[in-house]
Write an enzyme that holds these catalytic residues in place. Structure first.
Site, PDB file in Angstrom:
ATOM      1  N   ASP A 175      33.645  32.761  43.369  1.00 53.09           N
ATOM      2  CA  ASP A 175      32.440  33.534  43.040  1.00 53.09           C
ATOM      3  C   ASP A 175      32.087  34.527  44.130  1.00 53.09           C
ATOM      4  O   ASP A 175      31.697  35.670  43.856  1.00 53.09           O
ATOM      5  CB  ASP A 175      31.254  32.596  42.804  1.00 53.09           C
ATOM      6  CG  ASP A 175      31.367  31.868  41.473  1.00 53.09           C
ATOM      7  OD1 ASP A 175      30.524  31.013  41.208  1.00 53.09           O
ATOM      8  OD2 ASP A 175      32.298  32.172  40.706  1.00 53.09           O
ATOM      9  N   GLN A 176      32.204  34.093  45.386  1.00 52.27           N
ATOM     10  CA  GLN A 176      31.814  34.975  46.488  1.00 52.27           C
ATOM     11  C   GLN A 176      32.750  36.179  46.576  1.00 52.27           C
ATOM     12  O   GLN A 176      32.311  37.312  46.796  1.00 52.27           O
ATOM     13  CB  GLN A 176      31.814  34.204  47.810  1.00 52.27           C
ATOM     14  CG  GLN A 176      31.112  34.956  48.931  1.00 52.27           C
ATOM     15  CD  GLN A 176      31.125  34.186  50.221  1.00 52.27           C
ATOM     16  OE1 GLN A 176      32.060  33.443  50.486  1.00 52.27           O
ATOM     17  NE2 GLN A 176      30.115  34.361  51.035  1.00 52.27           N
ATOM     18  N   GLN A 177      34.061  35.942  46.395  1.00 49.15           N
ATOM     19  CA  GLN A 177      35.020  37.046  46.416  1.00 49.15           C
ATOM     20  C   GLN A 177      34.754  38.013  45.266  1.00 49.15           C
ATOM     21  O   GLN A 177      34.761  39.239  45.444  1.00 49.15           O
ATOM     22  CB  GLN A 177      36.446  36.491  46.322  1.00 49.15           C
ATOM     23  CG  GLN A 177      36.884  35.723  47.559  1.00 49.15           C
ATOM     24  CD  GLN A 177      38.159  34.939  47.312  1.00 49.15           C
ATOM     25  OE1 GLN A 177      38.441  34.505  46.192  1.00 49.15           O
ATOM     26  NE2 GLN A 177      38.938  34.739  48.359  1.00 49.15           N
ATOM     27  N   LYS A 210      19.774  27.586  38.477  1.00 42.41           N
ATOM     28  CA  LYS A 210      20.892  28.249  37.800  1.00 42.41           C
ATOM     29  C   LYS A 210      22.010  27.218  37.626  1.00 42.41           C
ATOM     30  O   LYS A 210      22.696  26.867  38.577  1.00 42.41           O
ATOM     31  CB  LYS A 210      21.380  29.445  38.618  1.00 42.41           C
ATOM     32  CG  LYS A 210      22.436  30.273  37.923  1.00 42.41           C
ATOM     33  CD  LYS A 210      22.775  31.503  38.763  1.00 42.41           C
ATOM     34  CE  LYS A 210      23.811  32.362  38.041  1.00 42.41           C
ATOM     35  NZ  LYS A 210      25.122  31.681  37.931  1.00 42.41           N
ATOM     36  N   ARG A 225      28.750  32.711  24.761  1.00 42.18           N
ATOM     37  CA  ARG A 225      28.364  34.074  25.143  1.00 42.18           C
ATOM     38  C   ARG A 225      29.457  35.070  24.777  1.00 42.18           C
ATOM     39  O   ARG A 225      29.186  36.165  24.326  1.00 42.18           O
ATOM     40  CB  ARG A 225      28.093  34.152  26.648  1.00 42.18           C
ATOM     41  CG  ARG A 225      27.868  35.600  27.120  1.00 42.18           C
ATOM     42  CD  ARG A 225      27.743  35.683  28.624  1.00 42.18           C
ATOM     43  NE  ARG A 225      26.400  35.310  29.036  1.00 42.18           N
ATOM     44  CZ  ARG A 225      26.096  34.855  30.229  1.00 42.18           C
ATOM     45  NH1 ARG A 225      27.051  34.652  31.107  1.00 42.18           N
ATOM     46  NH2 ARG A 225      24.852  34.575  30.557  1.00 42.18           N
ATOM     47  N   CYS A 236      64.092  34.143  56.488  1.00 45.20           N
ATOM     48  CA  CYS A 236      63.654  33.708  55.152  1.00 45.20           C
ATOM     49  C   CYS A 236      64.097  32.272  54.898  1.00 45.20           C
ATOM     50  O   CYS A 236      65.270  31.934  55.091  1.00 45.20           O
ATOM     51  CB  CYS A 236      64.243  34.634  54.087  1.00 45.20           C
ATOM     52  SG  CYS A 236      63.903  34.099  52.392  1.00 45.20           S
ATOM     53  N   CYS A 263      66.906  32.427  51.833  1.00 48.91           N
ATOM     54  CA  CYS A 263      68.245  33.025  51.970  1.00 48.91           C
ATOM     55  C   CYS A 263      68.690  33.198  53.422  1.00 48.91           C
ATOM     56  O   CYS A 263      69.791  33.673  53.682  1.00 48.91           O
ATOM     57  CB  CYS A 263      68.292  34.369  51.254  1.00 48.91           C
ATOM     58  SG  CYS A 263      67.194  35.608  51.995  1.00 48.91           S
ATOM     59  N   CYS A 298      61.048  39.693  53.377  1.00 46.41           N
ATOM     60  CA  CYS A 298      62.478  39.469  53.205  1.00 46.41           C
ATOM     61  C   CYS A 298      62.990  40.600  52.316  1.00 46.41           C
ATOM     62  O   CYS A 298      62.577  40.716  51.158  1.00 46.41           O
ATOM     63  CB  CYS A 298      62.743  38.116  52.542  1.00 46.41           C
ATOM     64  SG  CYS A 298      64.469  37.887  52.065  1.00 46.41           S
ATOM     65  N   CYS A 341      67.988  37.552  47.417  1.00 48.01           N
ATOM     66  CA  CYS A 341      67.227  36.345  47.762  1.00 48.01           C
ATOM     67  C   CYS A 341      66.838  35.607  46.481  1.00 48.01           C
ATOM     68  O   CYS A 341      66.204  36.181  45.584  1.00 48.01           O
ATOM     69  CB  CYS A 341      65.982  36.716  48.559  1.00 48.01           C
ATOM     70  SG  CYS A 341      64.907  35.311  48.915  1.00 48.01           S
TER      71      CYS A 341
END
Length: 659
Positions: free
Chosen positions: A32-34, A112, A133, A399, A402, A415, A420
């Site tokens: 929610d915050q993001q 809420k 909704r 990596c 690979c 990489c 890969c």
């Protein structure tokens, strides 16, 4: 300015994707915050740069598209969402704006509830319909599932025609019990009570809903009786009718009282037995609502004050890595599983090595993790007072898949080995994703099995899978039925639009929005392949870097061979709407509005068709409206259209027009 435009388009795409996940799939890639931070940034940029206000921006919408599982139902009065504030300073701005317009007003504060908003219609005192909704204008009929809520009256004490709205939720006790049962049955666990409640309401079998013990709080009446003049009296009347009403509502006379009430709610919020993520603050006097008014998305006379983000302490057990289709290597922290707001958290994305270095994150560190309504958490800080002999984390140099040496570019490690295996698997997974070719029977684990068994090596190999029919059917967990479903889904995907195919190719900088624009502009893959950088730059949404990336992709001989193979395999590499150029201007610059339920199209599909044909979707009728598209059970828009003498199209007329 080009960077501003790109940022706005990025935000629009990201938020629209998240809206679809949240409102339709009951999941979310952002907490929610993001989400709130991205939404607020978009609002700010759109206000500062109005020349980049796009009609497909989520700031003009309420929620997400409608699911196709349930029958649709048009809301007689839109179910608007609420604007959010996150601190006292922002709340004071809301209060001051109200104070400048009206005086002698009071407020009502309510908890809420973190659940799913529903609208309930009673006819002569009997529950007749329950609707989600949805997108705010049209929802899903979930009547049978809502009827299983024990505390909800199916028959009122008076034979009233009434529409009430509230929030369906699941208590922590019911949620924990449900997950215990699912764990015993080896089923996936619900991430949090809200997801459990949403998933339960969308069960096709109401017996399942009955077993899961949902709850509900009602908070408003649509078009209340004339004797009701305040929000407080709405709640009192709902209580009189024996509806379940949350009792933690408070009558507020002034700003000082409001601050005290917020402190009170902060104290009780963790002791309620159900999840609440804030306070809803409304002007109490209903007569003032029309004076203060609405935006297209939310009422101006109400606001949601969000609680400070909840955080918890846990331990980092290990730091592992994952590789994306572009080769980016992302460190992932494995946590000692912990519960935050009812969700089990066991992993955290650490983004890149610079992020780890900056926060000085180490294996076996105790950390504070926060989350707001999502299973994707974030580390707030390392608790260094608990650190003992933990050694600093070292980034891998090669990596893990690979063994190719990693290259650092800006803050990220890559990489760049084209062969890969992990990258190839991620490319396959991206190609079959919902926004691309939408082959949902091919999950990540299924793709890994097919890849490591040697049946597929690149995205075109998927369409030659039939040659391994016997071998695949004999694999553990497959069989004839699963294999047939895979083949059917692959064949079906061949008819996807060019824009889906372009997304699946994974061209750098070409996301959902740009893929659609390229498909519309060039109409087929050959035209796009021949396009010059100059012709690409003539498209508003494309900058020099994107143009170069597109051109470079089609100059690569390996990519050209791949496209040729797809042609031979019978995939559609044309834009659907390019077959009849005459219709491309049908709705050009025309203002179009919909009412009622269409039989052959969802509201979202029909609106997209109008947009693709040059039209502008509007939410309310004026004398400047050009067309009203009419479905079943139309609302009051039809009367207004007749009043303004606006052209009304039945669904079959609309269909004839776009053919």
């Amino acid at each position: 300015m080009e960077e501003i435009k790109k940022r706005i388009i990025f935000l629009i795409d990201k938020i629209n994707k998240t809206n679809y996940e949240y409102y339709t799939l009951n999941e979310s890639s952002l907490n929610d915050q993001q989400y709130d931070a991205l939404f607020r940034e978009l609002l700010y940029l759109e206000s500062k740069y109005p020349e980049y206000n796009y009609k497909f921006s989520p700031t003009t919408k309420i929620g997400g598209p409608i699911s196709s599982k349930f029958h649709k139902f048009l809301h007689e009065k839109s179910m608007l969402s609420l604007n959010n504030v996150f601190n006292i300073k922002e709340l004071k701005l809301f209060y001051d704006r109200i104070s400048k317009k009206i005086s002698n007003f009071t407020l009502l504060t309510e908890l809420k509830i973190d659940g799913l908003a529903v609208s309930l219609k009673y006819k002569k005192g009997i529950l007749d319909k329950a609707i989600t909704r949805g997108d705010g204008y049209q929802g899903e009929l979930i009547t049978d599932n809502v009827k299983t809520i024990k505390e909800l009256p199916l028959k009122l004490k008076e034979p009233l025609d009434l529409e009430v709205r509230g929030e369906v939720y699941m208590s922590y006790e019911s949620f924990n019990y449900l997950n215990q049962i699912r764990k015993k049955e080896n089923k996936s666990l619900f991430a949090n009570p809200r997801n459990a409640a949403s998933g339960t309401l969308r069960q096709l079998d109401s017996k399942v809903a009955a077993e899961r013990n949902l709850s509900i709080f009602l908070y408003t009446i649509v078009n209340p009786p004339k004797f009701i003049i305040t929000q407080k009296s709405i709640l009192e009347f709902l209580t009189y009718l024996q509806f379940p009403v949350n009792n933690y509502y408070e009558y507020v006379l002034n700003w000082d009282q409001l601050i005290k009430k917020i402190s009170y709610y902060e104290e009780i919020k963790n002791h309620l037995g159900y999840n609440t993520d804030g306070i809803v603050i409304k002007i109490n006097e209903l007569s003032f609502h029309s004076i203060i008014g609405y935006t297209s998305k939310a009422p101006k006379w109400a606001i949601a004050y969000k609680f400070k983000v909840f955080k918890t302490e846990t331990l980092i057990n290990n730091i592992l890595f994952q590789i994306g289709r572009t080769g980016i290597v992302t460190p992932i922290a494995e946590l000692l599983p912990t519960i935050v707001d009812g969700s089990v958290i066991s992993k955290v994305n650490l983004h890149n090595f610079d992020y780890i270095k900056q926060k000085d994150i180490r294996v076996n560190d105790f950390v504070l993790v926060h989350k707001s309504g999502s299973i994707i958490p974030e580390i707030i800080e390392v608790i260094k007072t608990k650190r003992k002999n933990q050694i600093p984390f070292e980034m891998i140099t090669h990596c893990y898949s690979c063994n190719t040496k990693l290259i650092k570019k800006d803050s990220n490690h890559f990489c760049f080995n084209l062969d890969c295996e992990e990258k190839k698997i991620q490319e396959l997974f991206y190609f079959v994703s919902k926004s691309a070719m939408d082959i949902n029977v091919l999950g990540l684990q299924t793709l890994k099995i097919l890849f490591y068994k040697g049946f597929i090596n690149n995205i075109s190999d998927l369409y030659s899978l039939n040659q391994y029919k016997k071998e695949v059917e004999e694999l553990h967990g497959f069989g004839k039925k699963k294999f047939n479903n895979i083949i059917i889904s692959l064949e079906k995907s061949k008819n996807k639009c060019l824009s889906n195919f372009l997304i699946g190719l994974g061209i750098k900088n070409v996301g959902i929005h740009l893929a659609k624009i390229l498909a519309q502009k060039f109409e087929n893959i050959d035209n796009l392949q021949k396009a010059s950088i100059e012709s690409l730059l003539k498209i508003d949404e494309i900058g020099i870097k994107s143009a170069q990336n597109i051109k470079n992709f089609f100059l690569n001989s390996k990519n050209l061979k791949l496209i040729e193979k797809f042609k031979n395999l019978g995939l559609n590499l044309f834009y659907f709407k390019s077959k009849n150029n005459i219709k491309n201007n049908i709705f050009k610059n025309k203002k179009v509005i919909f009412t009622g339920i269409l039989e052959k199209y969802s509201r979202n599909q029909a609106q997209n068709i109008v947009i693709e044909l040059g039209g502008v979707i509007i939410n309310s009728i004026t004398n400047k409206t050009n067309y009203l598209i009419l479905g079943k059970n139309p609302g009051s828009k039809l009367l207004k259209a007749k009043k303004f003498n606006i052209k009304v199209l039945q669904e079959h007329e609309f269909e004839e027009l776009i053919k």
